[in-house]
Design a protein around this motif. Structure first.
Motif, PDB file in Angstrom:
ATOM      1  N   GLY A 112       0.783  -1.231   0.000  1.00 17.10           N
ATOM      2  CA  GLY A 112       0.000   0.000   0.000  1.00 17.10           C
ATOM      3  C   GLY A 112       0.815   1.281   0.000  1.00 17.10           C
ATOM      4  O   GLY A 112       0.239   2.373  -0.004  1.00 17.10           O
ATOM      5  N   LYS A 113       2.144   1.170  -0.012  1.00 14.38           N
ATOM      6  CA  LYS A 113       2.991   2.369   0.039  1.00 14.38           C
ATOM      7  C   LYS A 113       4.007   2.335  -1.107  1.00 14.38           C
ATOM      8  O   LYS A 113       4.531   1.276  -1.444  1.00 14.38           O
ATOM      9  N   VAL A 114       4.278   3.498  -1.689  1.00 12.05           N
ATOM     10  CA  VAL A 114       5.212   3.585  -2.804  1.00 12.05           C
ATOM     11  C   VAL A 114       6.210   4.708  -2.542  1.00 12.05           C
ATOM     12  O   VAL A 114       5.823   5.824  -2.166  1.00 12.05           O
ATOM     13  N   GLY A 115       7.488   4.401  -2.741  1.00 13.15           N
ATOM     14  CA  GLY A 115       8.541   5.412  -2.694  1.00 13.15           C
ATOM     15  C   GLY A 115       9.029   5.674  -4.106  1.00 13.15           C
ATOM     16  O   GLY A 115       9.452   4.746  -4.791  1.00 13.15           O
ATOM     17  N   MET A 116       8.958   6.926  -4.551  1.00 12.80           N
ATOM     18  CA  MET A 116       9.362   7.270  -5.918  1.00 12.80           C
ATOM     19  C   MET A 116      10.278   8.487  -5.906  1.00 12.80           C
ATOM     20  O   MET A 116       9.963   9.509  -5.308  1.00 12.80           O
ATOM     21  N   TYR A 117      11.410   8.362  -6.588  1.00  9.63           N
ATOM     22  CA  TYR A 117      12.354   9.476  -6.714  1.00  9.63           C
ATOM     23  C   TYR A 117      12.503   9.825  -8.188  1.00  9.63           C
ATOM     24  O   TYR A 117      12.656   8.940  -9.037  1.00  9.63           O
ATOM     25  N   VAL A 118      12.432  11.120  -8.508  1.00 10.55           N
ATOM     26  CA  VAL A 118      12.625  11.594  -9.877  1.00 10.55           C
ATOM     27  C   VAL A 118      13.678  12.697  -9.858  1.00 10.55           C
ATOM     28  O   VAL A 118      13.617  13.613  -9.026  1.00 10.55           O
ATOM     29  N   CYS A 119      14.643  12.597 -10.768  1.00  9.32           N
ATOM     30  CA  CYS A 119      15.697  13.606 -10.856  1.00  9.32           C
ATOM     31  C   CYS A 119      15.105  14.940 -11.304  1.00  9.32           C
ATOM     32  O   CYS A 119      14.459  15.022 -12.356  1.00  9.32           O
ATOM     33  N   GLY A 120      15.312  15.978 -10.495  1.00  7.01           N
ATOM     34  CA  GLY A 120      14.785  17.301 -10.792  1.00  7.01           C
ATOM     35  C   GLY A 120      15.739  18.125 -11.638  1.00  7.01           C
ATOM     36  O   GLY A 120      16.748  17.620 -12.137  1.00  7.01           O
ATOM     37  N   ARG A 145       5.130   8.480  -1.463  1.00  7.52           N
ATOM     38  CA  ARG A 145       6.102   9.512  -1.103  1.00  7.52           C
ATOM     39  C   ARG A 145       6.920   9.800  -2.363  1.00  7.52           C
ATOM     40  O   ARG A 145       7.715   8.971  -2.808  1.00  7.52           O
ATOM     41  N   TYR A 146       6.675  10.964  -2.940  1.00  5.97           N
ATOM     42  CA  TYR A 146       7.297  11.363  -4.198  1.00  5.97           C
ATOM     43  C   TYR A 146       8.383  12.394  -3.882  1.00  5.97           C
ATOM     44  O   TYR A 146       8.088  13.496  -3.421  1.00  5.97           O
ATOM     45  N   VAL A 147       9.622  12.033  -4.157  1.00  7.25           N
ATOM     46  CA  VAL A 147      10.763  12.914  -3.891  1.00  7.25           C
ATOM     47  C   VAL A 147      11.350  13.361  -5.231  1.00  7.25           C
ATOM     48  O   VAL A 147      11.676  12.530  -6.079  1.00  7.25           O
ATOM     49  N   ARG A 148      11.443  14.664  -5.412  1.00  5.53           N
ATOM     50  CA  ARG A 148      12.062  15.223  -6.626  1.00  5.53           C
ATOM     51  C   ARG A 148      12.999  16.345  -6.203  1.00  5.53           C
ATOM     52  O   ARG A 148      12.590  17.312  -5.570  1.00  5.53           O
ATOM     53  N   ASN A 149      14.255  16.218  -6.546  1.00  7.36           N
ATOM     54  CA  ASN A 149      15.266  17.132  -6.024  1.00  7.36           C
ATOM     55  C   ASN A 149      15.405  18.411  -6.854  1.00  7.36           C
ATOM     56  O   ASN A 149      14.952  18.497  -7.992  1.00  7.36           O
ATOM     57  N   ILE A 150      16.054  19.383  -6.265  1.00  6.60           N
ATOM     58  CA  ILE A 150      16.518  20.585  -6.962  1.00  6.60           C
ATOM     59  C   ILE A 150      18.037  20.564  -6.931  1.00  6.60           C
ATOM     60  O   ILE A 150      18.640  20.516  -5.856  1.00  6.60           O
ATOM     61  N   THR A 151      18.667  20.580  -8.101  1.00  8.39           N
ATOM     62  CA  THR A 151      20.132  20.631  -8.172  1.00  8.39           C
ATOM     63  C   THR A 151      20.550  22.093  -8.135  1.00  8.39           C
ATOM     64  O   THR A 151      20.480  22.796  -9.147  1.00  8.39           O
ATOM     65  N   ASP A 152      20.958  22.538  -6.956  1.00  7.89           N
ATOM     66  CA  ASP A 152      21.411  23.922  -6.809  1.00  7.89           C
ATOM     67  C   ASP A 152      22.917  24.011  -6.586  1.00  7.89           C
ATOM     68  O   ASP A 152      23.453  25.069  -6.275  1.00  7.89           O
ATOM     69  N   VAL A 153      23.598  22.882  -6.753  1.00 11.83           N
ATOM     70  CA  VAL A 153      25.052  22.872  -6.904  1.00 11.83           C
ATOM     71  C   VAL A 153      25.271  22.667  -8.390  1.00 11.83           C
ATOM     72  O   VAL A 153      24.918  21.626  -8.935  1.00 11.83           O
ATOM     73  N   GLY A 154      25.786  23.682  -9.065  1.00 12.63           N
ATOM     74  CA  GLY A 154      25.864  23.587 -10.527  1.00 12.63           C
ATOM     75  C   GLY A 154      26.931  22.628 -10.967  1.00 12.63           C
ATOM     76  O   GLY A 154      28.118  22.959 -10.965  1.00 12.63           O
ATOM     77  N   HIS A 155      26.529  21.411 -11.343  1.00 13.42           N
ATOM     78  CA  HIS A 155      27.532  20.461 -11.812  1.00 13.42           C
ATOM     79  C   HIS A 155      28.169  20.985 -13.085  1.00 13.42           C
ATOM     80  O   HIS A 155      27.697  21.911 -13.731  1.00 13.42           O
ATOM     81  N   ILE A 156      29.250  20.381 -13.481  1.00 15.84           N
ATOM     82  CA  ILE A 156      30.103  20.945 -14.514  1.00 15.84           C
ATOM     83  C   ILE A 156      29.416  20.932 -15.877  1.00 15.84           C
ATOM     84  O   ILE A 156      28.592  20.083 -16.176  1.00 15.84           O
ATOM     85  N   HIS A 199      12.543   4.750  -9.455  1.00 14.71           N
ATOM     86  CA  HIS A 199      13.433   5.883  -9.748  1.00 14.71           C
ATOM     87  C   HIS A 199      13.183   6.292 -11.185  1.00 14.71           C
ATOM     88  O   HIS A 199      13.253   5.475 -12.101  1.00 14.71           O
ATOM     89  N   GLY A 200      12.861   7.581 -11.397  1.00 19.86           N
ATOM     90  CA  GLY A 200      12.557   8.062 -12.736  1.00 19.86           C
ATOM     91  C   GLY A 200      13.430   9.220 -13.151  1.00 19.86           C
ATOM     92  O   GLY A 200      14.113   9.854 -12.342  1.00 19.86           O
ATOM     93  N   GLY A 201      13.377   9.506 -14.446  1.00 18.82           N
ATOM     94  CA  GLY A 201      14.110  10.635 -15.008  1.00 18.82           C
ATOM     95  C   GLY A 201      14.035  10.596 -16.519  1.00 18.82           C
ATOM     96  O   GLY A 201      13.411   9.703 -17.100  1.00 18.82           O
ATOM     97  N   GLY A 202      14.672  11.548 -17.152  1.00 16.66           N
ATOM     98  CA  GLY A 202      14.722  11.577 -18.602  1.00 16.66           C
ATOM     99  C   GLY A 202      15.611  10.484 -19.156  1.00 16.66           C
ATOM    100  O   GLY A 202      16.537  10.015 -18.479  1.00 16.66           O
ATOM    101  N   MET A 203      15.343  10.087 -20.395  1.00 10.97           N
ATOM    102  CA  MET A 203      16.135   9.042 -21.047  1.00 10.97           C
ATOM    103  C   MET A 203      17.617   9.407 -21.099  1.00 10.97           C
ATOM    104  O   MET A 203      18.488   8.538 -21.042  1.00 10.97           O
ATOM    105  N   ASP A 204      17.915  10.698 -21.195  1.00 10.29           N
ATOM    106  CA  ASP A 204      19.304  11.154 -21.289  1.00 10.29           C
ATOM    107  C   ASP A 204      20.077  10.942 -19.987  1.00 10.29           C
ATOM    108  O   ASP A 204      21.309  11.043 -19.982  1.00 10.29           O
ATOM    109  N   LEU A 205      19.376  10.645 -18.902  1.00  6.83           N
ATOM    110  CA  LEU A 205      20.043  10.448 -17.609  1.00  6.83           C
ATOM    111  C   LEU A 205      20.416   8.991 -17.343  1.00  6.83           C
ATOM    112  O   LEU A 205      21.113   8.696 -16.368  1.00  6.83           O
ATOM    113  N   LYS A 206      19.942   8.091 -18.224  1.00  9.98           N
ATOM    114  CA  LYS A 206      20.217   6.661 -17.990  1.00  9.98           C
ATOM    115  C   LYS A 206      21.726   6.410 -17.858  1.00  9.98           C
ATOM    116  O   LYS A 206      22.184   5.692 -16.961  1.00  9.98           O
TER     117      LYS A 206
END
Length: 492
Positions: free
Chosen positions: A28-36, A69-80, A245-252
């Motif tokens: 009855g419970k789902v944990g989902m993370y998506v790259c923001g 529980r849907y977790v989607r992050n904010i990347t505020d450390v600018g990766h290269i 865990h989800g995200g765009g195809m380019d993140l695979k």
């Protein structure tokens, strides 16, 4: 009984390449993370497609009765730039261009991201953590990976040892790449790199004196690697082993591949049961690119202030357009395609409005229960929104036949049809009715009635070419004329 117990949901798992029956770790419970997003620029339409796709997943899981529980992050450390280990930080670069602080850049573009997704009627995630808020967690994971022998420190930077990891694990398990092929296709080290191997990726980078975004660590002042932040935030809020865990195809690759490696190197566990990837959005058959000008931002689409489209389109119509393709297929955005979607959207909304005036009979000649299950079958087949929409238009045909007296519906079935349509259209697809203002409605009605008068005059003069031209041009705008005994009416 909860709805999910009656519906067998299957989703495509990128790591196995197959559709699998969804079974959550906890009943009855789902944990989902998506790259923001990395918030260094305005969110573009391709990014929005990914987040709208996972909003559909989130909405359907909630509809089925799961506690999500849907977790989607904010990347505020600018990766290269270009997601490599050398170069200039994206957020710092934008801050230098705009001559403001990096955190002003973060705030500006995070607000834009939230505003755009709100216009698209996306539900907010349960938790939206930031990379800068989890530096301590990232440092701890690096220490665990070093302690387990899968990372090494050089001159204040820490790198993941891909070759050593691959001796006991499978680097490439998600992307299907072979380490031998990857090694053969990488450039030779030029002697200036701190890496032992070109495939090794940064867990922590030593900050040069001019680098603005920096934090203290056991290895000196620096900043975390791009891949590490998602490992830290997903496991903190969903545990070391979670459902989706989800995200765009380019993140695979390399991002998600590196996440798997980091998790297994630090905890010994594969982190995720179901990996989901949304495909890309192209524009007029070509990849969206700011540098070539083949690009459109959501606000330019909503305002019509662009050189690509003939008119403005609402967020609801754009969302409907996106839902007309399966999330795993490439979707091409063009003026003709979204014009067609707008007409379909208005047809659907017109049918929903017509529900309140449908005549009720003692019995039904339509089978609402069977139709409803076809809608669930579509969503249960890896969230197949285009098939769902096709079934919604079956309901549109049904409604029109009932209006015309060619089919009948009972009061009980009518209530079920209303409830089901509202659930699938508004709760699951996340569409919204477009309500014009009273003034706009009056103006539109006046213009259309004027054209109807002109058409009637043309018909009286036997100028049928002009009569047909007026009807056809209005039809192109989504305005349908209906000739009846009491004259001509119109619908939008």
């Amino acid at each position: 009984m909860t709805l999910y117990q009656n519906q067998q949901l299957k989703m495509y798992n990128s790591i196995t390449g197959e559709k699998e029956i969804f079974t959550p770790i906890h009943e009855g419970k789902v944990g989902m993370y998506v790259c923001g997003p990395t918030v260094y620029n305005y969110v573009h339409l391709g990014n929005c497609r990914t987040f709208i796709s996972f909003d559909l997943v989130y909405r359907y899981l909630k509809h089925l009765g799961y506690q999500v529980r849907y977790v989607r992050n904010i990347t505020d450390v600018g990766h290269i730039v270009d997601d490599v280990d050398e170069g200039e930080d994206k957020i710092a670069k934008r801050a230098r261009i705009e001559q403001i602080e990096p955190m002003e850049i973060v705030q500006k573009y995070t607000l834009n991201f939230h505003n755009i997704l709100k216009q698209f009627n996306n539900l907010p995630p349960s938790i939206e953590p930031t990379a800068t808020g989890h530096i301590i967690e990232q440092i701890r994971i690096i220490e665990e990976i070093i302690a387990n022998g899968f990372a090494y420190e050089v001159n204040g930077s820490v790198y993941f040892d891909v070759v050593k990891y691959n001796q006991s694990h499978n680097y490439g398990v998600l992307s299907g790449r072979k380490i031998e092929d990857m090694l053969a296709n990488t450039r030779e080290l030029d002697g200036q790199s701190d890496k032992r191997n070109p495939l090794d990726f940064a867990l922590w980078k030593n900050a040069e004196p001019q680098h603005i975004m920096r934090w203290p660590s056991p290895w000196g002042d620096g900043f975390p690697g791009w891949h590490l932040e998602c490992t830290a935030m997903s496991t903190k809020y969903l545990g070391k082993h979670f459902d989706i865990h989800g995200g765009g195809m380019d993140l695979k690759f390399p991002h998600h591949e590196c996440e798997i490696a980091q998790n297994e190197a630090s905890t010994g566990n594969s982190p995720v049961n179901y990996w989901m990837h949304a495909n890309m959005l192209t524009l007029n058959g070509k990849k969206m690119s700011k540098s070539t000008g083949n690009n459109i931002l959501p606000n330019e689409l909503f305002s019509g202030d662009n050189s690509i489209l003939k008119k403005a389109f609402s967020p609801a119509v754009t969302r409907f357009f996106i839902m007309q393709a399966h999330y795993r297929s490439i979707l091409d955005f063009s003026d003709d395609a979204i014009m067609a979607s707008e007409k379909g959207f208005h047809r659907l909304m017109e049918a929903i409005k017509a529900l309140k005036d449908l005549p009720v009979s003692a019995s039904s000649t339509v089978n609402i229960a069977a139709w409803k299950q076809t809608c669930y079958d579509a969503m249960n087949d890896d969230f197949n929104s285009p098939i769902l929409i096709a079934h919604l238009f079956d309901a549109v045909k049904m409604i029109n036949l009932i209006k015309e007296g060619k089919e009948t519906i009972s009061a009980v079935d009518l209530e079920e049809l209303k409830t089901s349509l509202n659930a699938f259209v508004f709760d699951i697809l996340g569409l919204e009715q477009e309500e014009a203002t009273g003034q706009d409605n009056a103006k539109l009605e006046g213009v259309v009635n004027m054209l109807i008068s002109m058409r009637n005059e043309a018909r009286a003069n036997k100028d049928f070419a002009m009569s047909d031209h007026i009807r056809d041009e209005l039809a192109k705008l989504g305005i349908q004329l209906k000739d009846g005994k009491e004259g001509t009416s119109f619908s939008i």
